[in-house]
Design a protein around this motif. Sequence first.
Motif, PDB file in Angstrom:
ATOM      1  N   SER A 124       8.435  18.649  -3.197  1.00  0.00           N
ATOM      2  CA  SER A 124       8.943  17.113  -3.506  1.00  0.00           C
ATOM      3  C   SER A 124       8.049  16.132  -2.771  1.00  0.00           C
ATOM      4  O   SER A 124       6.937  16.554  -2.139  1.00  0.00           O
ATOM      5  N   ASP A 161       9.770  13.725  -1.146  1.00  0.00           N
ATOM      6  CA  ASP A 161      10.613  13.443  -0.334  1.00  0.00           C
ATOM      7  C   ASP A 161      10.383  13.629   1.178  1.00  0.00           C
ATOM      8  O   ASP A 161      10.606  14.860   1.272  1.00  0.00           O
ATOM      9  N   ARG A 209      12.030  13.078   3.712  1.00  0.00           N
ATOM     10  CA  ARG A 209      13.217  13.182   4.700  1.00  0.00           C
ATOM     11  C   ARG A 209      13.512  14.656   5.139  1.00  0.00           C
ATOM     12  O   ARG A 209      13.248  15.606   4.405  1.00  0.00           O
ATOM     13  N   GLN A 211      18.454  16.412   3.085  1.00  0.00           N
ATOM     14  CA  GLN A 211      18.764  15.818   1.698  1.00  0.00           C
ATOM     15  C   GLN A 211      20.274  15.726   1.424  1.00  0.00           C
ATOM     16  O   GLN A 211      20.750  15.278   0.505  1.00  0.00           O
TER      17      GLN A 211
END
Length: 372
Positions: free
Chosen positions: A182, A184, A186, A189
């Motif tokens: 990904s 992402d 963070r 999730q």
Amino acid sequence: MKFDYLIVGAGYAGAVIAERIASQLDKKVLIVDKRNHIGGNAYDYYNEHGLLIHKYGPHIFHTKSSKVWNYLSGFTSWLPYYHHVLAVIEGKKVPVPFNFNSIYQLFPANFAARLENLLLDKFSYGLKIPILKLMESNDSDLKFLAEYVYENVFKGYTMKQWGLKPEELDFSVTSRVPVYLSRDNRYFQDQYQGIPGRGYTEMFNRMLANDNIHIMLKTDYKDIVDDIKFNKMVYTGPVDFFFDNMHGELPYRSLSFDLKSYRKDQFQETAQVNYPNNHNYTRITEFRHFTDQKSDFTTVAYEYPEEYLPGNNDPYYPVPNDENHVRYEQYRKETEKLKDSVIFTGRLAEYKYYNMDEIVAVALMIFKNRIA
Ligand code: FAD
Ligand code: UDP
């Protein structure tokens, strides 16, 4: 005075069960903790610069469970917060969980693109792959990547954190921080994430603010248990300690923190920076990122893992592996024999690597099924 319940430990497990018994059953609870505060390992406090510090390491609340989120929201507001972690690898700070952005930061663009394509040919976008699983790849480039990530992200960190190699621990430990296909960045999730608006300790204060709940701090329950009248016990401390180590000591991992304050706005780009390959500490946490507080100072914690030595430091983590599960199982059988008089729950009493939301869910379930 006679109590309906004696609860040992004022962390999540003890506090949630105390709150439920007091508010839903209108019964009397005595909650005892040997520390000088409530909140267990989630305890936080304001330091001399007015900054909210997590005394026992960075605590970020995250859950998929609306039930858990709604329950705690009865006692706190939330600051919106998404945790971002960087790890220092070959002098560069790259996102962890290791993802496509990490790959592009560390490798030349054409090789990074090749790795990305290979990963997406084999797996789907958004998949999370535990490092020990990725190590099973046959493709030579994927094998190279897996070994690179193992060596640079997991091996050194895990050796420092546990004194063991990744493969000497349950698969579930390093799977907590998978390779993430990904962009992402963070760390988590989950749908619900945040930091309690006035801190964890204030949330615990509100949970325990009930005339049915009496709190006794700085007290080892063994020093008072014979002098207190109660019907049933909830025990959330180390299970081996309860049984006087009759089956031997269970290993736990401990930590120590070196706090430093600097007169500057920011020490590092994110709340947490990991050092898998350098230094004796595993990570540095900068607390202001959690709360966005204004101050002339910023405070950071250098986190040093260490062996747990009863009487000298605190047990923070169970050490999940086959050998320790076998020993724990002997204790679990002892808890079964006492099931009508003592409920054992929590990270130390169940010897389980629970996150905060998981132990809240377990405590709510225990209340419903075994107490209410
Ligand atoms: P604890 O919080 O350990 O509470 C047990 C209590 O029992 C303690 O207060 C102890 O003093 C007391 N006690 C023990 N023995 C006795 C005795 N003999 N007499 C009286 N009292 C006793 N979870 C997340 O979801 N997100 C995170 O970001 C996160 N970060 C973490 C970072 C670190 C460094 C650590 C160590 C944990 C982290 N956690 C995180 C996990 C979280 O701390 C636990 O899930 C949670 O604290 C478990 O609650 P508990 O009540 O089971 O145990
Ligand atoms: N881990 C690692 N490198 C990292 C981050 C995590 O090797 O940069 C491994 C390590 O074994 C660690 C485990 O993954 O103990 C779980 O990490 P997590 O961040 O969930 O640990 P916690 O916050 O519970 O200490």
